[in-house]
Design a protein around this motif. Sequence first.
Motif, PDB file in Angstrom:
ATOM      1  N   GLU A 113      53.546  27.875  43.921  1.00 20.77           N
ATOM      2  CA  GLU A 113      54.825  28.256  43.319  1.00 20.77           C
ATOM      3  C   GLU A 113      54.789  27.896  41.845  1.00 20.77           C
ATOM      4  OE1 GLU A 113      59.557  27.142  43.778  1.00 20.77           O
ATOM      5  OE2 GLU A 113      58.300  27.321  45.587  1.00 20.77           O
ATOM      6  N   MET A 114      55.014  28.887  40.988  1.00 20.36           N
ATOM      7  CA  MET A 114      54.893  28.680  39.551  1.00 20.36           C
ATOM      8  C   MET A 114      55.954  27.698  39.041  1.00 20.36           C
ATOM      9  SD  MET A 114      52.296  30.523  38.681  1.00 20.36           S
ATOM     10  CE  MET A 114      51.595  30.095  40.260  1.00 20.36           C
ATOM     11  N   GLY A 115      55.513  26.780  38.199  1.00 17.93           N
ATOM     12  CA  GLY A 115      56.387  25.738  37.683  1.00 17.93           C
ATOM     13  C   GLY A 115      57.362  26.243  36.635  1.00 17.93           C
ATOM     14  N   PRO A 116      58.324  25.413  36.228  1.00 16.47           N
ATOM     15  CA  PRO A 116      59.380  25.838  35.306  1.00 16.47           C
ATOM     16  C   PRO A 116      58.894  26.230  33.918  1.00 16.47           C
ATOM     17  CG  PRO A 116      59.466  23.465  35.680  1.00 16.47           C
ATOM     18  CD  PRO A 116      58.503  24.020  36.684  1.00 16.47           C
ATOM     19  N   GLY A 117      57.718  25.767  33.520  1.00 20.55           N
ATOM     20  CA  GLY A 117      57.198  26.125  32.212  1.00 20.55           C
ATOM     21  C   GLY A 117      56.431  27.431  32.195  1.00 20.55           C
ATOM     22  N   SER A 119      55.676  31.565  32.673  1.00 23.50           N
ATOM     23  CA  SER A 119      56.412  32.789  32.327  1.00 23.50           C
ATOM     24  C   SER A 119      57.009  33.469  33.548  1.00 23.50           C
ATOM     25  CB  SER A 119      55.500  33.767  31.576  1.00 23.50           C
ATOM     26  OG  SER A 119      54.432  34.205  32.397  1.00 23.50           O
ATOM     27  N   VAL A 120      56.505  33.148  34.757  1.00 27.13           N
ATOM     28  CA  VAL A 120      57.066  33.703  35.994  1.00 27.13           C
ATOM     29  C   VAL A 120      57.469  32.549  36.917  1.00 27.13           C
ATOM     30  CG1 VAL A 120      56.036  35.998  35.981  1.00 27.13           C
ATOM     31  CG2 VAL A 120      54.689  34.067  36.810  1.00 27.13           C
ATOM     32  N   ALA A 121      58.225  31.619  36.385  1.00 24.48           N
ATOM     33  CA  ALA A 121      58.642  30.430  37.132  1.00 24.48           C
ATOM     34  C   ALA A 121      59.335  30.816  38.435  1.00 24.48           C
ATOM     35  CB  ALA A 121      59.591  29.590  36.280  1.00 24.48           C
ATOM     36  N   GLY A 122      58.929  30.118  39.505  1.00 22.38           N
ATOM     37  CA  GLY A 122      59.545  30.338  40.804  1.00 22.38           C
ATOM     38  C   GLY A 122      58.833  31.340  41.681  1.00 22.38           C
ATOM     39  N   TYR A 123      58.019  32.200  41.083  1.00 19.85           N
ATOM     40  CA  TYR A 123      57.272  33.177  41.881  1.00 19.85           C
ATOM     41  C   TYR A 123      56.114  32.489  42.603  1.00 19.85           C
ATOM     42  CZ  TYR A 123      59.682  37.366  40.270  1.00 19.85           C
ATOM     43  OH  TYR A 123      60.631  38.338  40.046  1.00 19.85           O
ATOM     44  N   ARG A 124      55.674  33.123  43.679  1.00 17.76           N
ATOM     45  CA  ARG A 124      54.610  32.559  44.504  1.00 17.76           C
ATOM     46  C   ARG A 124      53.405  33.491  44.521  1.00 17.76           C
ATOM     47  NH1 ARG A 124      58.168  30.051  49.593  1.00 17.76           N
ATOM     48  NH2 ARG A 124      59.356  28.589  48.285  1.00 17.76           N
ATOM     49  N   TYR A 125      52.263  32.946  44.162  1.00 18.51           N
ATOM     50  CA  TYR A 125      51.020  33.698  44.038  1.00 18.51           C
ATOM     51  C   TYR A 125      49.875  32.898  44.651  1.00 18.51           C
ATOM     52  CZ  TYR A 125      53.248  36.262  40.095  1.00 18.51           C
ATOM     53  OH  TYR A 125      54.067  37.009  39.296  1.00 18.51           O
ATOM     54  N   PHE A 126      48.759  33.594  44.865  1.00 16.04           N
ATOM     55  CA  PHE A 126      47.514  32.871  45.036  1.00 16.04           C
ATOM     56  C   PHE A 126      47.174  32.233  43.684  1.00 16.04           C
ATOM     57  CE2 PHE A 126      46.397  36.353  48.262  1.00 16.04           C
ATOM     58  CZ  PHE A 126      46.856  35.594  49.332  1.00 16.04           C
ATOM     59  N   PRO A 127      46.424  31.125  43.675  1.00 15.86           N
ATOM     60  CA  PRO A 127      46.032  30.529  42.391  1.00 15.86           C
ATOM     61  C   PRO A 127      45.296  31.556  41.531  1.00 15.86           C
ATOM     62  CG  PRO A 127      45.495  29.067  44.220  1.00 15.86           C
ATOM     63  CD  PRO A 127      45.897  30.379  44.826  1.00 15.86           C
ATOM     64  N   GLY A 128      45.553  31.537  40.251  1.00 19.94           N
ATOM     65  CA  GLY A 128      44.857  32.489  39.384  1.00 19.94           C
ATOM     66  C   GLY A 128      45.611  32.707  38.097  1.00 19.94           C
ATOM     67  N   GLY A 129      45.087  33.592  37.272  1.00 20.30           N
ATOM     68  CA  GLY A 129      45.727  33.903  36.008  1.00 20.30           C
ATOM     69  C   GLY A 129      44.992  35.016  35.287  1.00 20.30           C
ATOM     70  N   LEU A 209      51.777  24.381  38.667  1.00 21.51           N
ATOM     71  CA  LEU A 209      52.526  24.682  39.886  1.00 21.51           C
ATOM     72  C   LEU A 209      53.601  23.628  40.126  1.00 21.51           C
ATOM     73  CD1 LEU A 209      49.579  25.586  42.316  1.00 21.51           C
ATOM     74  CD2 LEU A 209      50.854  27.117  40.786  1.00 21.51           C
ATOM     75  N   SER A 210      54.679  24.060  40.774  1.00 26.31           N
ATOM     76  CA  SER A 210      55.716  23.115  41.178  1.00 26.31           C
ATOM     77  C   SER A 210      55.614  22.771  42.657  1.00 26.31           C
ATOM     78  CB  SER A 210      57.109  23.683  40.887  1.00 26.31           C
ATOM     79  OG  SER A 210      57.326  24.878  41.618  1.00 26.31           O
ATOM     80  N   ASP A 211      54.908  23.594  43.437  1.00 26.81           N
ATOM     81  CA  ASP A 211      54.769  23.327  44.872  1.00 26.81           C
ATOM     82  C   ASP A 211      53.655  24.202  45.424  1.00 26.81           C
ATOM     83  OD1 ASP A 211      55.224  22.198  47.339  1.00 26.81           O
ATOM     84  OD2 ASP A 211      57.254  22.980  47.565  1.00 26.81           O
ATOM     85  N   ALA A 212      53.245  23.881  46.651  1.00 24.21           N
ATOM     86  CA  ALA A 212      52.246  24.673  47.374  1.00 24.21           C
ATOM     87  C   ALA A 212      52.832  25.069  48.724  1.00 24.21           C
ATOM     88  CB  ALA A 212      50.967  23.866  47.576  1.00 24.21           C
ATOM     89  N   HIS A 213      52.474  26.272  49.163  1.00 22.49           N
ATOM     90  CA  HIS A 213      52.986  26.794  50.426  1.00 22.49           C
ATOM     91  C   HIS A 213      51.838  27.420  51.211  1.00 22.49           C
ATOM     92  CE1 HIS A 213      57.095  26.383  48.801  1.00 22.49           C
ATOM     93  NE2 HIS A 213      56.565  26.825  47.668  1.00 22.49           N
ATOM     94  N   ASP A 222      60.142  38.525  50.880  1.00 22.04           N
ATOM     95  CA  ASP A 222      60.479  37.382  50.029  1.00 22.04           C
ATOM     96  C   ASP A 222      60.451  37.855  48.585  1.00 22.04           C
ATOM     97  OD1 ASP A 222      60.613  35.044  48.546  1.00 22.04           O
ATOM     98  OD2 ASP A 222      59.330  33.904  49.895  1.00 22.04           O
ATOM     99  N   PRO A 223      61.591  37.847  47.884  1.00 18.45           N
ATOM    100  CA  PRO A 223      61.616  38.332  46.495  1.00 18.45           C
ATOM    101  C   PRO A 223      60.759  37.508  45.542  1.00 18.45           C
ATOM    102  CG  PRO A 223      63.682  37.230  47.059  1.00 18.45           C
ATOM    103  CD  PRO A 223      62.910  37.378  48.331  1.00 18.45           C
ATOM    104  N   ARG A 224      60.329  36.315  45.996  1.00 16.97           N
ATOM    105  CA  ARG A 224      59.466  35.495  45.140  1.00 16.97           C
ATOM    106  C   ARG A 224      58.002  35.925  45.219  1.00 16.97           C
ATOM    107  NH1 ARG A 224      61.711  30.067  47.773  1.00 16.97           N
ATOM    108  NH2 ARG A 224      61.356  31.452  49.549  1.00 16.97           N
TER     109      ARG A 224
END
Length: 240
Positions: A113-117, A119-129, A209-213, A222-224
């Motif tokens: 889960e992307m952290g507050p800093g 650009s897509v904070a709150g969205y959930r992705y596989f690790p990457g960039g 990240l702010s969390d892992a799921h 899930d809109p995230r």
Amino acid sequence: MSDAPRIVEVDRLDCRLVAHHWAYAEAAAEEMDRHWAERVAHNPTLYDGPVLLACRAEVVEDAGHRTLKLDAFETRFSYFLGWRELGWRDTSVFNCFAMPAVRSSDGCYLLGEMGPGHSVAGYRYFPGGTPDPSDVIEGGVVDLEGSLVRELLEETGLHATEGVAAPGWSVIFDGQRIACLKRLDWPAPASAIREQVRAHIAGEPKPELSDAHMLAPGRHADPRLPPFMTAFLAHAAAWA
């Protein structure tokens, strides 16, 4: 272009750095600079570093093998962000990136889960960039698999060598996004992976990240989750 993501299984990726004049970025520079100033005022942690986008993307089949061929060029993150957030107006370029689909021994997938800093904070992705110039190796090759390994370690503390990589890639064409996903089968259950990644996040001074799921494959409303993620998780149910 269809709104539904399209998944193509390929054997390899072939991405090369090229010189490219991004006419859209030049024409829309003032608007994108204003957009960047507004975003930074809201989130001062954003950084305008160099990133790589693709100006060509083609699946080529030869002797029964499929290759995703990409031409990549360098631009500023602020221009990439403006292009994305102002509606992907230029459809001649693509945001192409590689991600590991870490699958636990009990069949769940790791999402960050992307952290507050971010650009897509709150969205959930596989690790990457989005890849950057540090991913360019000898001969102008853009090492997307190396980018995957680096991002996995930086975001989660997991070393890709601990998992078993599936052959080939699942490439998801989702509008102007091209997600290149490689499944990594991990020798641990979902609960252990999540605990390990959460410990890594807690120990980082500035975690991305702010969390892992951990999610089971299948359809998730899930809109995230961006469309390419929901498409992959639905597709992965066939491997369960």
